[in-house]
Design an enzyme around this catalytic site. Sequence first.
Site, PDB file in Angstrom:
ATOM      1  N   ASP A  66       0.848  -1.193   0.000  1.00 35.97           N
ATOM      2  CA  ASP A  66       0.000   0.000   0.000  1.00 35.97           C
ATOM      3  C   ASP A  66       0.884   1.244   0.000  1.00 35.97           C
ATOM      4  O   ASP A  66       2.037   1.216   0.441  1.00 35.97           O
ATOM      5  CB  ASP A  66      -0.951   0.003   1.192  1.00 35.97           C
ATOM      6  CG  ASP A  66      -0.232  -0.020   2.531  1.00 35.97           C
ATOM      7  OD1 ASP A  66       0.772  -0.756   2.661  1.00 35.97           O
ATOM      8  OD2 ASP A  66      -0.671   0.694   3.463  1.00 35.97           O
ATOM      9  N   ASP A 112       9.052   3.672  -1.108  1.00 40.19           N
ATOM     10  CA  ASP A 112       8.340   3.186   0.086  1.00 40.19           C
ATOM     11  C   ASP A 112       7.084   2.426  -0.311  1.00 40.19           C
ATOM     12  O   ASP A 112       6.005   2.997  -0.332  1.00 40.19           O
ATOM     13  CB  ASP A 112       7.993   4.374   0.978  1.00 40.19           C
ATOM     14  CG  ASP A 112       7.428   3.972   2.320  1.00 40.19           C
ATOM     15  OD1 ASP A 112       7.556   2.797   2.697  1.00 40.19           O
ATOM     16  OD2 ASP A 112       6.839   4.838   2.983  1.00 40.19           O
ATOM     17  N   GLU A 144       0.020  -0.932   5.921  1.00 38.44           N
ATOM     18  CA  GLU A 144       1.115  -0.345   6.693  1.00 38.44           C
ATOM     19  C   GLU A 144       0.996   1.176   6.764  1.00 38.44           C
ATOM     20  O   GLU A 144       1.284   1.785   7.791  1.00 38.44           O
ATOM     21  CB  GLU A 144       2.463  -0.743   6.090  1.00 38.44           C
ATOM     22  CG  GLU A 144       3.648  -0.577   7.032  1.00 38.44           C
ATOM     23  CD  GLU A 144       4.242   0.825   7.031  1.00 38.44           C
ATOM     24  OE1 GLU A 144       5.027   1.139   7.955  1.00 38.44           O
ATOM     25  OE2 GLU A 144       3.938   1.610   6.114  1.00 38.44           O
ATOM     26  N   GLU A 145       0.581   1.770   5.656  1.00 38.29           N
ATOM     27  CA  GLU A 145       0.457   3.227   5.618  1.00 38.29           C
ATOM     28  C   GLU A 145      -0.848   3.713   6.240  1.00 38.29           C
ATOM     29  O   GLU A 145      -1.029   4.908   6.433  1.00 38.29           O
ATOM     30  CB  GLU A 145       0.538   3.724   4.168  1.00 38.29           C
ATOM     31  CG  GLU A 145       1.832   3.384   3.439  1.00 38.29           C
ATOM     32  CD  GLU A 145       3.030   4.165   3.951  1.00 38.29           C
ATOM     33  OE1 GLU A 145       2.903   4.849   4.990  1.00 38.29           O
ATOM     34  OE2 GLU A 145       4.097   4.068   3.321  1.00 38.29           O
ATOM     35  N   HIS A 184       6.876   9.562   0.380  1.00 35.32           N
ATOM     36  CA  HIS A 184       5.681  10.340   0.726  1.00 35.32           C
ATOM     37  C   HIS A 184       5.688  11.734   0.096  1.00 35.32           C
ATOM     38  O   HIS A 184       4.792  12.539   0.368  1.00 35.32           O
ATOM     39  CB  HIS A 184       5.517  10.474   2.254  1.00 35.32           C
ATOM     40  CG  HIS A 184       5.213   9.201   2.943  1.00 35.32           C
ATOM     41  ND1 HIS A 184       4.579   9.139   4.164  1.00 35.32           N
ATOM     42  CD2 HIS A 184       5.435   7.907   2.606  1.00 35.32           C
ATOM     43  CE1 HIS A 184       4.443   7.879   4.550  1.00 35.32           C
ATOM     44  NE2 HIS A 184       4.959   7.118   3.605  1.00 35.32           N
TER      45      HIS A 184
END
Length: 383
Positions: free
Chosen positions: A73, A104, A139-140, A353
């Site tokens: 994700d 990421d 996870e995010e 991000h």
Amino acid sequence: MIDTITFTQDLIRCPSVTPKDEGVFDLLQGALEDLGFTCHRLPFQEEGTERVENLYARLGTEGPNFCFAGHLDVVPVGDANGWTYDPFGGEIHDGRLYGRGAADMKGAVAAFVVAAQNYLNAQGGGFKGSLSLLITGDEEGPAINGTKKVLQWMEEQGEIMDHCLVGEPTNPQCMGEMMKVGRRGSINSRLVVHGTQGHVAYPHRADNPLPRLVKMLDALISHSLDEGNEFFDPSSLSLTTIDCGNEVENVIPGEVVAKFNIRYNNIHTGVSLEKWIRDTLDSVDTNYTLTTRISGESFMSPQDKLTDLIERATEKVTGVAPERSTSGGTSDARFITHSCTVAEFGLVGQTMHKVDENVLVDDLEKLTKIYETILNDYFAEGA
């Protein structure tokens, strides 16, 4: 044969913003099954939350079981018009691969799959032990329906990991600089100070909660929690918002809300910090409501076979021996540490991000070689 760069591009082109899947788990499962892995798709959904896809894949039945953990994700792109290239295009420009998740951490997932492929091909398919992957789609996000639940499922199934490598981006600026051998804990607090609403011209008829909040927050932020230690930086308290919802100037609010977060080292626990917060607030005023949420305790893995292997493999490929660090935010390693020794090593995290998230193509190739070297050395040495 899977190629790291192409596979990373394919993963990026699935816009799997938490908690959406968008085909990314099918893509990974197909690649792993082609390599001989047995895959278990593990969707979880607690009441009031969205359904999340997860995957546990294993090749082999004997120990030791070397597990790679990560997530597919990604965070939202924000304003897509601010991106130089399509955030889900997986385009390569001037030696860099652009796209949400490049750093990421879809790049690391691709690197490990290819490293496993290369290792298995070199072994002719036979080796003593097991390879596994624990991949989540949460996870995010709130991390409710992800790694934590997969670990519970694994325990019920008798699935044991001996060592786990998490592929989070750990390097600040260039490959080889840093591995993560622990993480700080995190406790979030919501403080509501109660009062009585009234007219600003008649303050004696009201009870203004704002001055009391100021004193309470000052008591918290003026205190040094600790000076850190050999392994961790000092713990820190950060105010994140103060709000009373008051849009006019002539009304004393009836209550005010403040939120703050403490990132803490292994000198503290979440329980000890909650007690300190309450004791500190009580020393100033007691007319408040406090709610806390511990998103993860601090932890540090021992220096053992896994961390030594990461160091040797990284130095062999990059010429740099990585620093052993506990800096940064939280990761799913905070859950895995209760099951086995865990350490983190991945790509450079400078753009994670951010708009125009990207990684060097050369770094993806280096990471693949590092992971492959770790696998070679791990199974050559035995558990």
